[in-house]
Design a protein around this motif. Sequence first.
Motif, PDB file in Angstrom:
ATOM      1  N   MET A   1       7.393 -14.363 -12.387  1.00  0.00           N
ATOM      2  CA  MET A   1       6.847 -13.461 -11.785  1.00  0.00           C
ATOM      3  C   MET A   1       7.096 -12.097 -12.245  1.00  0.00           C
ATOM      4  SD  MET A   1       6.016 -12.780  -7.890  1.00  0.00           S
ATOM      5  CE  MET A   1       5.434 -14.579  -7.434  1.00  0.00           C
ATOM      6  N   LYS A   2       6.331 -10.806 -12.612  1.00  0.00           N
ATOM      7  CA  LYS A   2       7.037  -9.684 -13.125  1.00  0.00           C
ATOM      8  C   LYS A   2       7.644  -8.973 -11.981  1.00  0.00           C
ATOM      9  CE  LYS A   2       3.768  -8.705 -16.804  1.00  0.00           C
ATOM     10  NZ  LYS A   2       2.529  -7.794 -17.080  1.00  0.00           N
ATOM     11  N   LYS A   3       8.613  -8.277 -12.168  1.00  0.00           N
ATOM     12  CA  LYS A   3       9.383  -7.511 -11.029  1.00  0.00           C
ATOM     13  C   LYS A   3       8.435  -6.130 -10.735  1.00  0.00           C
ATOM     14  CE  LYS A   3      13.869  -9.223 -10.672  1.00  0.00           C
ATOM     15  NZ  LYS A   3      13.480 -10.384  -9.994  1.00  0.00           N
ATOM     16  N   VAL A   4       8.793  -5.905  -9.503  1.00  0.00           N
ATOM     17  CA  VAL A   4       8.370  -4.246  -8.989  1.00  0.00           C
ATOM     18  C   VAL A   4       9.116  -3.457  -9.308  1.00  0.00           C
ATOM     19  CG1 VAL A   4       7.133  -3.296  -7.086  1.00  0.00           C
ATOM     20  CG2 VAL A   4       6.985  -5.765  -7.041  1.00  0.00           C
ATOM     21  N   LYS A   5       9.004  -2.792 -10.607  1.00  0.00           N
ATOM     22  CA  LYS A   5      10.022  -1.690 -11.059  1.00  0.00           C
ATOM     23  C   LYS A   5       9.559  -0.216 -10.673  1.00  0.00           C
ATOM     24  CE  LYS A   5      10.439  -3.522 -14.723  1.00  0.00           C
ATOM     25  NZ  LYS A   5      10.923  -4.356 -16.121  1.00  0.00           N
TER      26      LYS A   5
END
Length: 293
Positions: A1-5
């Motif tokens: 899952m892509k990180k919330v950056k």
Amino acid sequence: MKKVKKAVIPVAGFGTRFLPATKSTPKEMMPLIDKPIIHYIVEEAINSGIETIIFVTGRHKRAIEDYFDYYPELEQVLLKTGKEEEVEIIRNISNMAEFVYIRQKEQLGLGHAVLTAKSLVGDEPFAVLLGDEIIKSDVPGIRQLIDIYYKFGKSVIGTMEVKREDVNKYGIVDGKEITEGIILVDKLVEKPSIEEAPSTKAIIGRYVLTPNIFEALEETPIGKGGELQLTDGLAKLREKEVIYAKNIDGFRHDTGNKVGYIEAIIDFALGRDDIKDSVKNIILQKCKEIEQS
Ligand code: G1P
């Protein structure tokens, strides 16, 4: 899952409720003690793991860009007078994150502001924090939503319970509780009347969104107040994927109205060791004077 950056912070609004103060100063730059409101919002994002802050600004918001930039002339003056600590403080502000700015050329609503950041966000989940609200909590407000995003991989809206007579000031959501404090959203209405409101669960200015929100916003018709509403965009998104909502744990200060702003100042002042005793004495003295008059 892509990180919330990445976090999008819309700051293009005029702040008409604070005129004339906001005629030449962005409302986000109004101070709470010795830091502008926007500083607290950025801190919340950074303490939640955000690395890039995308400000959606307007032509009258240059002061925000200057605030998050270096200020070598001031640093020189401070250094000459031995104020190393102050140099550190002002320099650290610029190093907190990567700051990116994009202009919202016309004020067409919160949904439009978020859509303006589309190319800067790209194909990643991202946070949205509204600059009028400061959340005082143990776990940062937006972090609480990011944690849920990592569980389910879908958009999460921050909410709080409000009085029924206040529903017309907020986006209102309703849905089924799936686990303690988290609901699966099935209705979203922007600023409904008391009769229309499906619940008293109000959207506060914190969201974690999947990038599919952009396509949804592009398909969303203009809503309340002739503006493209984020709440309507979320209702459109919900036709394609599930959305969660969570009541954020903590105290929400609404610094967008005068009384809420003063309450925030008092609360933050009473939390500061350097000034709390003096401020407490002033408040007690004022209360005594009111009682005697
Ligand atoms: C915006 C949103 C609304 C939300 C509110 C939270 O409204 O449109 O859904 O409940 O922020 O503060 P605004 O306060 O900008 O009118």
